[in-house]
Scaffold this active site. Structure first.
Site, mmCIF file in Angstrom:
data_model
loop_
_atom_site.group_PDB
_atom_site.id
_atom_site.type_symbol
_atom_site.label_atom_id
_atom_site.label_comp_id
_atom_site.label_asym_id
_atom_site.label_seq_id
_atom_site.Cartn_x
_atom_site.Cartn_y
_atom_site.Cartn_z
ATOM 1 N N ALA A 80 0.746 -1.135 -0.054
ATOM 2 C CA ALA A 80 -0.211 0.095 0.004
ATOM 3 C C ALA A 80 0.849 1.308 0.012
ATOM 4 C CB ALA A 80 -0.733 0.037 1.235
ATOM 5 N N THR A 132 10.633 1.192 -4.345
ATOM 6 C CA THR A 132 10.877 1.565 -5.753
ATOM 7 C C THR A 132 12.191 1.813 -6.081
ATOM 8 O OG1 THR A 132 10.439 3.470 -7.459
ATOM 9 C CG2 THR A 132 10.019 3.790 -4.766
ATOM 10 N N ASP A 133 12.698 1.765 -7.417
ATOM 11 C CA ASP A 133 14.165 2.293 -7.490
ATOM 12 C C ASP A 133 14.126 3.729 -7.675
ATOM 13 O OD1 ASP A 133 12.318 2.835 -9.871
ATOM 14 O OD2 ASP A 133 13.820 1.953 -11.301
ATOM 15 N N GLU A 134 13.045 4.469 -7.506
ATOM 16 C CA GLU A 134 12.974 5.918 -7.681
ATOM 17 C C GLU A 134 13.721 6.501 -6.458
ATOM 18 O OE1 GLU A 134 9.556 7.984 -9.179
ATOM 19 O OE2 GLU A 134 9.033 5.846 -10.237
ATOM 20 N N TYR A 158 7.098 11.946 -4.015
ATOM 21 C CA TYR A 158 6.598 10.452 -3.903
ATOM 22 C C TYR A 158 7.866 9.760 -3.615
ATOM 23 C CZ TYR A 158 6.501 5.672 -5.933
ATOM 24 O OH TYR A 158 6.646 4.482 -5.887
ATOM 25 N N ALA A 160 10.655 10.790 -2.237
ATOM 26 C CA ALA A 160 11.202 11.096 -0.903
ATOM 27 C C ALA A 160 10.418 10.218 0.142
ATOM 28 C CB ALA A 160 11.067 12.447 -0.726
ATOM 29 N N LYS A 162 8.805 7.519 -0.155
ATOM 30 C CA LYS A 162 9.281 5.911 -0.300
ATOM 31 C C LYS A 162 10.691 5.518 0.547
ATOM 32 C CE LYS A 162 7.301 2.817 -1.918
ATOM 33 N NZ LYS A 162 6.356 1.977 -1.380
ATOM 34 N N LYS A 197 -0.734 6.281 -15.364
ATOM 35 C CA LYS A 197 0.526 6.060 -15.533
ATOM 36 C C LYS A 197 0.865 5.743 -17.183
ATOM 37 C CE LYS A 197 1.114 6.010 -11.049
ATOM 38 N NZ LYS A 197 1.203 4.522 -10.166
ATOM 39 N N PRO A 213 0.081 12.339 -24.333
ATOM 40 C CA PRO A 213 0.991 13.500 -23.763
ATOM 41 C C PRO A 213 2.165 13.086 -23.500
ATOM 42 C CG PRO A 213 -0.882 12.955 -22.150
ATOM 43 C CD PRO A 213 -1.219 12.075 -23.376
ATOM 44 N N VAL A 214 3.192 13.566 -24.299
ATOM 45 C CA VAL A 214 4.680 13.062 -23.959
ATOM 46 C C VAL A 214 5.258 14.184 -23.013
ATOM 47 C CG1 VAL A 214 6.866 12.449 -24.932
ATOM 48 C CG2 VAL A 214 4.690 11.277 -25.731
ATOM 49 N N ARG A 290 7.463 17.470 -16.707
ATOM 50 C CA ARG A 290 7.126 17.534 -15.098
ATOM 51 C C ARG A 290 8.116 18.263 -14.439
ATOM 52 N NH1 ARG A 290 7.345 11.249 -13.345
ATOM 53 N NH2 ARG A 290 5.177 11.273 -13.917
HETATM 54 P P1 NAD Z 1 -1.360 1.859 -6.776
HETATM 55 O O1 NAD Z 1 -1.322 3.350 -6.549
HETATM 56 O O2 NAD Z 1 -2.028 0.961 -7.909
HETATM 57 O O3 NAD Z 1 -1.877 0.914 -5.592
HETATM 58 C C1 NAD Z 1 -1.816 1.305 -4.130
HETATM 59 C C2 NAD Z 1 -3.043 0.626 -3.358
HETATM 60 O O4 NAD Z 1 -2.918 1.024 -2.068
HETATM 61 C C3 NAD Z 1 -4.321 1.017 -3.623
HETATM 62 O O5 NAD Z 1 -5.384 -0.123 -3.844
HETATM 63 C C4 NAD Z 1 -4.900 1.970 -2.687
HETATM 64 O O6 NAD Z 1 -6.309 1.933 -2.286
HETATM 65 C C5 NAD Z 1 -3.922 1.233 -1.188
HETATM 66 N N1 NAD Z 1 -4.001 2.385 -0.347
HETATM 67 C C6 NAD Z 1 -3.494 3.596 -0.693
HETATM 68 N N2 NAD Z 1 -3.234 4.286 0.661
HETATM 69 C C7 NAD Z 1 -3.598 3.331 1.727
HETATM 70 C C8 NAD Z 1 -3.646 3.405 3.189
HETATM 71 N N3 NAD Z 1 -3.341 4.343 3.657
HETATM 72 N N4 NAD Z 1 -4.054 2.349 3.611
HETATM 73 C C9 NAD Z 1 -4.339 0.985 2.958
HETATM 74 N N5 NAD Z 1 -4.253 0.905 1.788
HETATM 75 C C10 NAD Z 1 -3.992 1.976 1.084
HETATM 76 O O7 NAD Z 1 0.137 1.263 -6.316
HETATM 77 P P2 NAD Z 1 1.015 0.182 -7.225
HETATM 78 O O8 NAD Z 1 1.758 0.668 -8.567
HETATM 79 O O9 NAD Z 1 0.340 -1.078 -7.185
HETATM 80 O O10 NAD Z 1 2.416 0.138 -6.077
HETATM 81 C C11 NAD Z 1 2.135 -0.857 -5.173
HETATM 82 C C12 NAD Z 1 3.477 -0.706 -4.382
HETATM 83 O O11 NAD Z 1 4.677 -1.009 -5.437
HETATM 84 C C13 NAD Z 1 3.741 0.789 -3.830
HETATM 85 O O12 NAD Z 1 4.272 0.727 -2.767
HETATM 86 C C14 NAD Z 1 4.765 1.582 -4.775
HETATM 87 O O13 NAD Z 1 5.574 2.245 -4.247
HETATM 88 C C15 NAD Z 1 5.596 0.207 -5.255
HETATM 89 N N6 NAD Z 1 6.204 0.301 -6.487
HETATM 90 C C16 NAD Z 1 5.288 0.496 -7.698
HETATM 91 C C17 NAD Z 1 6.033 0.700 -8.866
HETATM 92 C C18 NAD Z 1 5.036 0.554 -10.279
HETATM 93 O O14 NAD Z 1 5.615 0.879 -11.270
HETATM 94 N N7 NAD Z 1 3.857 1.067 -10.160
HETATM 95 C C19 NAD Z 1 7.028 0.047 -9.095
HETATM 96 C C20 NAD Z 1 8.069 0.031 -8.250
HETATM 97 C C21 NAD Z 1 7.450 0.003 -6.598
HETATM 98 P P1 TYD Z 2 4.859 7.377 -14.596
HETATM 99 O O1 TYD Z 2 4.127 6.232 -15.330
HETATM 100 O O2 TYD Z 2 4.056 8.320 -14.058
HETATM 101 O O3 TYD Z 2 6.051 6.589 -13.914
HETATM 102 P P2 TYD Z 2 7.158 7.301 -13.118
HETATM 103 O O4 TYD Z 2 6.982 8.899 -13.110
HETATM 104 O O5 TYD Z 2 6.957 6.758 -11.529
HETATM 105 O O6 TYD Z 2 8.531 6.731 -13.831
HETATM 106 O O7 TYD Z 2 5.782 8.012 -15.953
HETATM 107 C C1 TYD Z 2 6.682 7.073 -16.566
HETATM 108 C C2 TYD Z 2 7.529 8.021 -17.546
HETATM 109 O O8 TYD Z 2 6.787 8.663 -18.545
HETATM 110 C C3 TYD Z 2 8.123 9.246 -16.663
HETATM 111 O O9 TYD Z 2 9.261 9.536 -17.376
HETATM 112 C C4 TYD Z 2 7.133 10.479 -16.743
HETATM 113 C C5 TYD Z 2 6.576 10.281 -18.538
HETATM 114 N N1 TYD Z 2 5.065 10.353 -18.855
HETATM 115 C C6 TYD Z 2 4.744 11.188 -19.974
HETATM 116 O O10 TYD Z 2 5.722 11.514 -20.668
HETATM 117 N N2 TYD Z 2 3.329 11.527 -20.035
HETATM 118 C C7 TYD Z 2 2.459 11.145 -19.162
HETATM 119 O O11 TYD Z 2 1.263 11.460 -19.676
HETATM 120 C C8 TYD Z 2 2.828 10.392 -18.320
HETATM 121 C C9 TYD Z 2 1.684 9.812 -17.062
HETATM 122 C C10 TYD Z 2 4.046 9.819 -17.997
#
Ligand code: NAD
Ligand code: TYD
Length: 354
Positions: A80, A132-134, A158, A160, A162, A197, A213-214, A290
């Protein structure tokens, strides 16, 4: 049984579905159902006694204490989070609250529970933190990929938040001996990805005839991993990871954003050609960048491969094709997300009293 937080989100729901497809160990799924939580992702588990869904906040200490006491999970897997960088720029408060304060409260609840376990259960218990790697910040074009030893240099609210949660997890291990594992993964993509995303947004906007949108020049680089590969890495770390260690997880797929968008357009041109024969690429629009945009992320995933024998099963070509096909095959899921009606799913499915 295991307790998962955030199991109605993108990665969490893929993880729960994969877990129950592979074994019968029950899952308690604690999720607040923010805008990012979607119970439709778990519709196939309706009536399945192995899945117990609980709507609630991971920062609700009384609730988490009760769930731990009643279910006695052998592991807590913490997915979460507030996860979208752009939202964190517009409003960081929820990120601080859930990712930092929420993780702190969860750690305290888990520590109290774990401390009181009998010796054998205590030794077997695990807390797996999904990160995350971020947290490592940005890389120049020629710099080596992020290894686990790379300094933490988070740049967005975000990342920071994590990074702060990773530090708390680390400290709860060093100070209290809590048996923790941390994974730092690159950008995921695949089914049930919320269309805010990059990849799902491009797919759904392309199909709707909207602009793609890029940000800026589109030459920002990310490493991309198919979500089921992330799930298999988490299962492997849970099974065999060394306590207190972190494992970087990645797909060895570094790609500039513009290339990702071109690939999505080319797949849609093939699988759902436009009536007028034009390419979806014509919808690409460069928009303002961004603020503080990280230029490049890249993951060195050799440690998890060397120590735990994990490797991704999908290449980018196979994973992105599956992903586009999934979105084409699930127009209702997309439509419910776009209309907002996915949030009514519980009452539609179970009646107004649910
Ligand atoms: P997401 O935003 O799709 O899902 C997050 C979930 O957490 C949602 O279901 C939301 O309802 C729940 N949530 C949020 N706040 C909450 C709270 N206070 N209590 C209980 N539940 C809560 O996120 P995701 O993309 O599935 O990411 C999951 C995890 O993986 C995160 O910790 C994220 O930092 C990490 N992560 C994501 C990516 C990616 O590319 N999406 C990559 C690396 C790591
Ligand atoms: P995103 O999916 O938001 O993941 P993160 O920022 O966590 O890497 O974005 C992936 C890359 O795509 C990031 O460099 C920002 C870019 N991006 C766009 O160019 N246009 C968009 O509309 C979005 C959402 C992201």
């Amino acid at each position: 049984m295991i307790l998962v937080t955030g199991g109605a989100g993108f990665i969490g729901s893929n993880f729960v579905l994969d877990w129950l497809a592979q074994c019968d160990e029950p899952v308690v799924n604690l999720d607040k159902l923010t805008y990012a939580g979607n119970l439709e992702n778990l519709a196939s588990l309706q009536g399945d006694a192995r899945h117990l869904f609980v709507q609630g906040d991971l920062g609700d200490r009384a609730l988490v204490d009760r769930l731990l006491a009643e279910n006695r999970p052998r592991a807590v897997l913490h997915f979460a989070a507030e996860s979208h960088v752009d939202r964190s720029i517009h409003g960081p408060e929820d990120f601080i609250q859930t990712n930092i304060v929420g993780t702190f409260r969860l750690l305290e609840a888990v520590r109290a529970h774990w401390s009181a376990l009998p010796a054998d259960e205590k030794a077997a218990f695990r807390f797996l933190h999904v990160s995350t790697d971020e947290v490592y910040g940005t890389l120049s074009q020629e710099a080596p990929a992020f290894a686990e030893t790379h300094p933490y240099e988070p740049n967005s609210p975000y990342s920071a938040s994590k990074a702060a949660s990773d530090h708390l997890v680390r400290a709860w291990h060093h100070t209290y001996g809590l048996p923790v594992l941390t994974t730092n993964c690159s950008n995921n993509y695949g089914p049930y990805h919320f269309p805010e995303k990059l990849i799902p947004l491009m797919i759904v906007n392309a199909l709707a005839g909207k602009p793609l949108p890029v940000y800026g020049d589109g030459l920002q680089v990310r490493d991309w991993l198919y979500v089921q590969d992330h799930c298999s890495a988490i299962r492997r770390v849970l099974e065999a990871g060394r306590l207190g260690e972190t494992y970087n997880v990645g797909g060895w797929n570094e790609k500039p954003n513009i290339e990702i968008v071109h690939t999505v357009c080319a797949l849609l041109d093939e699988l759902r050609p436009k009536a007028d024969g034009s390419s979806y690429k014509a919808q690409i629009t460069h928009v303002q960048d961004r603020p503080g945009h990280d230029r490049r992320y890249a993951i060195d995933a050799r440690k998890i491969e060397r120590e735990l024998g994990w490797k991704p099963a999908e290449t980018f070509d196979t994973g992105i094709r599956k992903t586009v096909q999934w979105y084409l095959a699930h127009p209702e899921w997309v439509q419910h997300v776009q209309s907002g009606s996915y949030r009514d799913w519980v009452s539609r499915q179970y009646g107004a009293d649910a």
